[in-house]
Design a protein around this motif. Sequence first.
Motif, PDB file in Angstrom:
ATOM      1  N   ASP A   1       1.172  -1.445  -0.455  1.00 57.62           N
ATOM      2  CA  ASP A   1      -0.071  -0.208  -0.163  1.00 57.62           C
ATOM      3  C   ASP A   1       0.452   1.674   0.219  1.00 57.62           C
TER       4      ASP A   1
ATOM      5  N   ASP B   1       0.625   3.965  -3.091  1.00 61.22           N
ATOM      6  CA  ASP B   1       0.882   5.558  -2.394  1.00 61.22           C
ATOM      7  C   ASP B   1       2.164   6.244  -3.128  1.00 61.22           C
TER       8      ASP B   1
ATOM      9  N   GLU C   1     -11.174   5.168   5.251  1.00 63.07           N
ATOM     10  CA  GLU C   1     -10.554   4.243   4.514  1.00 63.07           C
ATOM     11  C   GLU C   1     -11.747   2.924   4.298  1.00 63.07           C
TER      12      GLU C   1
END
Length: 59
Positions: free
Chosen positions: A9, A13, A39
Amino acid sequence: MATAPSSEDDLFDEFLSDRGHEMTTGRWERSYNKLQCPECGALHDEGSMSCTVCGWDPS
Protein backbone atom coordinates in the motif's frame (compact mmCIF):
# COMPACT_ATOMS: atom_id res chain seq x y z
CA MET A 1 19.83 6.63 -0.42
CA ALA A 2 16.03 6.35 -0.23
CA THR A 3 14.30 3.95 2.09
CA ALA A 4 11.93 1.30 0.76
CA PRO A 5 8.20 1.61 1.51
CA SER A 6 7.06 -0.73 4.28
CA SER A 7 4.11 -2.32 2.47
CA GLU A 8 2.53 -2.71 -0.94
CA ASP A 9 0.00 0.00 0.00
CA ASP A 10 2.84 2.40 0.84
CA LEU A 11 4.52 1.59 -2.46
CA PHE A 12 1.29 2.26 -4.38
CA ASP A 13 0.70 5.51 -2.46
CA GLU A 14 4.25 6.61 -3.24
CA PHE A 15 3.73 5.79 -6.94
CA LEU A 16 0.55 7.87 -7.06
CA SER A 17 1.96 10.80 -5.07
CA ASP A 18 5.01 10.91 -7.35
CA ARG A 19 2.58 11.44 -10.21
CA GLY A 20 0.69 14.32 -8.60
CA HIS A 21 -2.11 12.54 -6.75
CA GLU A 22 -2.87 13.69 -3.22
CA MET A 23 -2.61 10.73 -0.87
CA THR A 24 -3.49 12.28 2.47
CA THR A 25 -6.60 11.05 4.25
CA GLY A 26 -5.96 12.75 7.56
CA ARG A 27 -9.55 13.59 8.43
CA TRP A 28 -12.76 11.82 9.22
CA GLU A 29 -15.51 12.20 6.65
CA ARG A 30 -19.02 13.10 7.81
CA SER A 31 -22.25 11.19 7.32
CA TYR A 32 -25.20 12.88 9.00
CA ASN A 33 -24.23 13.14 12.68
CA LYS A 34 -21.58 10.40 12.52
CA LEU A 35 -17.90 10.26 11.63
CA GLN A 36 -17.12 8.07 8.63
CA CYS A 37 -13.80 6.33 8.15
CA PRO A 38 -12.20 7.40 4.85
CA GLU A 39 -10.53 3.97 4.49
CA CYS A 40 -13.40 1.50 4.97
CA GLY A 41 -16.52 3.68 5.29
CA ALA A 42 -17.48 2.49 8.80
CA LEU A 43 -19.57 4.91 10.88
CA HIS A 44 -18.53 6.00 14.38
CA ASP A 45 -19.74 8.34 17.13
CA GLU A 46 -18.46 11.93 17.24
CA GLY A 47 -15.80 11.30 19.91
CA SER A 48 -14.08 8.40 18.14
CA MET A 49 -10.29 8.51 17.98
CA SER A 50 -9.75 5.62 15.52
CA CYS A 51 -11.75 3.21 13.37
CA THR A 52 -12.71 0.05 15.24
CA VAL A 53 -13.21 -1.82 11.96
CA CYS A 54 -9.95 -1.25 10.06
CA GLY A 55 -7.79 0.55 12.64
CA TRP A 56 -7.39 3.83 10.69
CA ASP A 57 -6.71 6.95 12.74
CA PRO A 58 -6.37 10.57 11.62
CA SER A 59 -2.85 11.08 12.96
